[in-house]
Motif scaffolding. Structure first.
Motif, PDB file in Angstrom:
ATOM      1  N   HIS A 129       1.024  -1.242  -0.014  1.00  0.00           N
ATOM      2  CA  HIS A 129       0.167  -0.089   0.041  1.00  0.00           C
ATOM      3  C   HIS A 129       1.064   1.212  -0.107  1.00  0.00           C
ATOM      4  O   HIS A 129       1.439   1.574   1.032  1.00  0.00           O
ATOM      5  CB  HIS A 129      -0.735  -0.188   1.237  1.00  0.00           C
ATOM      6  N   ALA A 130       0.927   1.939  -1.202  1.00  0.00           N
ATOM      7  CA  ALA A 130       2.175   3.111  -1.202  1.00  0.00           C
ATOM      8  C   ALA A 130       1.362   4.375  -0.992  1.00  0.00           C
ATOM      9  O   ALA A 130       0.219   4.466  -1.596  1.00  0.00           O
ATOM     10  CB  ALA A 130       2.583   2.905  -2.911  1.00  0.00           C
ATOM     11  N   SER A 131       1.827   5.082  -0.088  1.00  0.00           N
ATOM     12  CA  SER A 131       0.872   6.178   0.392  1.00  0.00           C
ATOM     13  C   SER A 131       1.695   7.483  -0.408  1.00  0.00           C
ATOM     14  O   SER A 131       2.814   7.727  -0.133  1.00  0.00           O
ATOM     15  CB  SER A 131       0.984   6.598   1.866  1.00  0.00           C
ATOM     16  N   ARG A 132       0.766   8.282  -1.064  1.00  0.00           N
ATOM     17  CA  ARG A 132       1.581   9.562  -1.657  1.00  0.00           C
ATOM     18  C   ARG A 132       1.297  10.665  -0.565  1.00  0.00           C
ATOM     19  O   ARG A 132       0.089  11.163  -0.366  1.00  0.00           O
ATOM     20  CB  ARG A 132       0.915   9.772  -3.164  1.00  0.00           C
ATOM     21  N   GLY A 133       2.362  10.721   0.090  1.00  0.00           N
ATOM     22  CA  GLY A 133       2.396  11.747   1.134  1.00  0.00           C
ATOM     23  C   GLY A 133       2.760  13.149   0.410  1.00  0.00           C
ATOM     24  O   GLY A 133       2.674  13.451  -0.585  1.00  0.00           O
ATOM     25  N   SER A 134       2.443  14.286   1.329  1.00  0.00           N
ATOM     26  CA  SER A 134       2.840  15.643   0.792  1.00  0.00           C
ATOM     27  C   SER A 134       2.905  16.663   1.943  1.00  0.00           C
ATOM     28  O   SER A 134       2.221  16.424   2.960  1.00  0.00           O
ATOM     29  CB  SER A 134       1.591  15.929  -0.001  1.00  0.00           C
ATOM     30  N   MET A 135       3.853  17.514   1.619  1.00  0.00           N
ATOM     31  CA  MET A 135       3.937  18.814   2.476  1.00  0.00           C
ATOM     32  C   MET A 135       3.731  19.812   1.700  1.00  0.00           C
ATOM     33  O   MET A 135       4.564  19.957   0.284  1.00  0.00           O
ATOM     34  CB  MET A 135       5.228  18.792   3.200  1.00  0.00           C
ATOM     35  N   SER A 136       3.042  20.944   1.901  1.00  0.00           N
ATOM     36  CA  SER A 136       2.906  22.227   1.158  1.00  0.00           C
ATOM     37  C   SER A 136       3.226  23.709   1.958  1.00  0.00           C
ATOM     38  O   SER A 136       3.168  24.442   1.380  1.00  0.00           O
ATOM     39  CB  SER A 136       1.714  22.285   0.610  1.00  0.00           C
ATOM     40  N   VAL A 137       3.558  23.373   3.171  1.00  0.00           N
ATOM     41  CA  VAL A 137       3.738  24.519   4.099  1.00  0.00           C
ATOM     42  C   VAL A 137       5.391  24.634   4.416  1.00  0.00           C
ATOM     43  O   VAL A 137       5.629  23.705   5.334  1.00  0.00           O
ATOM     44  CB  VAL A 137       2.884  24.870   5.328  1.00  0.00           C
ATOM     45  N   GLY A 138       6.085  25.339   3.738  1.00  0.00           N
ATOM     46  CA  GLY A 138       7.681  25.515   4.113  1.00  0.00           C
ATOM     47  C   GLY A 138       7.745  26.441   5.167  1.00  0.00           C
ATOM     48  O   GLY A 138       6.810  27.047   5.670  1.00  0.00           O
ATOM     49  N   GLU A 139       8.981  26.625   5.494  1.00  0.00           N
ATOM     50  CA  GLU A 139       9.699  27.767   6.513  1.00  0.00           C
ATOM     51  C   GLU A 139       9.225  28.864   6.337  1.00  0.00           C
ATOM     52  O   GLU A 139       8.625  29.682   7.129  1.00  0.00           O
ATOM     53  CB  GLU A 139      11.047  27.576   6.776  1.00  0.00           C
ATOM     54  N   ASN A 152       4.051  22.464  -4.284  1.00  0.00           N
ATOM     55  CA  ASN A 152       2.801  23.114  -4.778  1.00  0.00           C
ATOM     56  C   ASN A 152       1.444  22.402  -4.731  1.00  0.00           C
ATOM     57  O   ASN A 152       1.381  21.112  -5.265  1.00  0.00           O
ATOM     58  CB  ASN A 152       2.975  23.676  -6.196  1.00  0.00           C
ATOM     59  N   GLU A 153       0.429  22.912  -4.339  1.00  0.00           N
ATOM     60  CA  GLU A 153      -0.658  21.843  -4.065  1.00  0.00           C
ATOM     61  C   GLU A 153      -1.627  21.589  -5.304  1.00  0.00           C
ATOM     62  O   GLU A 153      -1.729  20.310  -5.191  1.00  0.00           O
ATOM     63  CB  GLU A 153      -1.822  22.704  -3.138  1.00  0.00           C
ATOM     64  N   PRO A 185      -0.536  19.169  10.351  1.00  0.00           N
ATOM     65  CA  PRO A 185      -0.994  20.549  10.046  1.00  0.00           C
ATOM     66  C   PRO A 185       0.337  21.527  10.105  1.00  0.00           C
ATOM     67  O   PRO A 185       0.027  22.566   9.619  1.00  0.00           O
ATOM     68  CB  PRO A 185      -1.836  20.831  11.347  1.00  0.00           C
ATOM     69  N   PHE A 186       1.290  20.952  10.784  1.00  0.00           N
ATOM     70  CA  PHE A 186       2.334  22.224  10.656  1.00  0.00           C
ATOM     71  C   PHE A 186       3.184  21.978   9.315  1.00  0.00           C
ATOM     72  O   PHE A 186       4.218  22.569   9.177  1.00  0.00           O
ATOM     73  CB  PHE A 186       3.267  21.833  11.856  1.00  0.00           C
ATOM     74  N   ARG A 187       2.811  20.988   8.394  1.00  0.00           N
ATOM     75  CA  ARG A 187       3.670  20.911   7.128  1.00  0.00           C
ATOM     76  C   ARG A 187       2.558  21.035   5.870  1.00  0.00           C
ATOM     77  O   ARG A 187       3.191  20.973   4.818  1.00  0.00           O
ATOM     78  CB  ARG A 187       4.187  19.434   7.126  1.00  0.00           C
ATOM     79  N   CYS A 188       1.118  21.056   6.277  1.00  0.00           N
ATOM     80  CA  CYS A 188       0.371  20.907   5.101  1.00  0.00           C
ATOM     81  C   CYS A 188      -0.811  22.119   5.538  1.00  0.00           C
ATOM     82  O   CYS A 188      -1.124  22.263   6.593  1.00  0.00           O
ATOM     83  CB  CYS A 188      -0.652  19.643   4.933  1.00  0.00           C
ATOM     84  N   ARG A 189      -1.166  22.656   4.281  1.00  0.00           N
ATOM     85  CA  ARG A 189      -2.663  23.592   4.490  1.00  0.00           C
ATOM     86  C   ARG A 189      -3.820  22.955   4.001  1.00  0.00           C
ATOM     87  O   ARG A 189      -3.854  22.455   3.137  1.00  0.00           O
ATOM     88  CB  ARG A 189      -2.235  24.757   3.751  1.00  0.00           C
ATOM     89  N   PRO A 190      -4.762  23.188   4.951  1.00  0.00           N
ATOM     90  CA  PRO A 190      -6.112  22.464   4.345  1.00  0.00           C
ATOM     91  C   PRO A 190      -6.436  23.090   3.344  1.00  0.00           C
ATOM     92  O   PRO A 190      -6.349  24.406   3.156  1.00  0.00           O
ATOM     93  CB  PRO A 190      -7.029  22.756   5.612  1.00  0.00           C
ATOM     94  N   ILE A 191      -7.111  22.437   2.350  1.00  0.00           N
ATOM     95  CA  ILE A 191      -7.467  23.210   1.050  1.00  0.00           C
ATOM     96  C   ILE A 191      -9.018  23.458   1.203  1.00  0.00           C
ATOM     97  O   ILE A 191      -9.690  22.537   1.467  1.00  0.00           O
ATOM     98  CB  ILE A 191      -7.137  22.213  -0.277  1.00  0.00           C
TER      99      ILE A 191
END
Ligand SMILES: [Zn+2]
Length: 191
Positions: A129-139, A152-153, A185-191
């Motif tokens: 089961h491969a999970s496509r993770g993501s982070m969109s909120v950088g420093e 980019n989202e 939440p400290f690495r992704c922004r809810p869309i």
């Protein structure tokens, strides 16, 4: 055993003889002096972290310190490193009795993609089961990871759709499934 099959039933020797006389089974194996155990299932992993185990200055830190120490190293991750670390992790899992694993990959710097990990695991023959993770909120936006490690989202959504369309199999006993796994939440922004 044929590839990608499953154990349908375990029978005692007498029961097997009785049934085989009545209706031959499609395929059976005899393991009278063996014990059959179900395969273990690993529900959470980050295969790429095999490459940075026991890094001095990181290994004894709390979570955020550990992440901040390792992010600059992980920023150098390549497709080859993703592939190699997946094979290392799967070999270790298989040797300890695991037959199914998930993995959460959420860093895609340089030429990295989930495809490299899927290819590595398929070659090893483990159900995945491969999970496509993501982070969109950088420093620069108040997040924890460096900007070079976030995406980019709209790209995240496009790539997630591509992976589902390319690999996801919803059949019973499927060898590959795709899950979507945005980070905290400290690495992704809810869309
Ligand atoms: Zn984790």
């Amino acid at each position: 055993m044929p590839p990608f099959s499953c154990v349908a039933q375990l029978l005692s020797r007498s029961e097997r003889h009785r049934r085989c006389r009545r209706r031959p089974t499609r395929f059976s194996i005899s393991r009278g002096r063996h014990v059959v155990l179900p395969g273990l299932i690993n529900t959470h992993h980050h295969f790429y972290q095999h490459l940075t185990r026991a890094v001095p200055g990181a290994q004894d830190r709390e979570l955020f310190g550990w992440l901040k120490t390792l992010y600059p190293i992980w920023a150098n991750l390549t497709a080859g490193a993703v592939y190699t670390s997946a094979q290392m992790a799967v070999a270790e899992l298989m040797l300890s009795g695991c037959t199914t694993s998930s993995d959460h990959l959420y860093l895609f710097p340089n030429d990295c993609s989930l495809d490299d990990e899927i290819r590595a695991v398929c070659e090893m023959g483990m159900r995945f089961h491969a999970s496509r993770g993501s982070m969109s909120v950088g420093e620069s936006n108040g997040g924890l990871p460096p900007d070079s490690l976030v995406e980019n989202e709209s790209h995240i959504l496009r790539d997630s759709q591509r992976l589902i369309e390319t690999y996801h199999d919803n059949q019973r006993h499927a060898m590959i499934r795709i899950t979507l796994a945005p980070c905290s939440p400290f690495r992704c922004r809810p869309i």
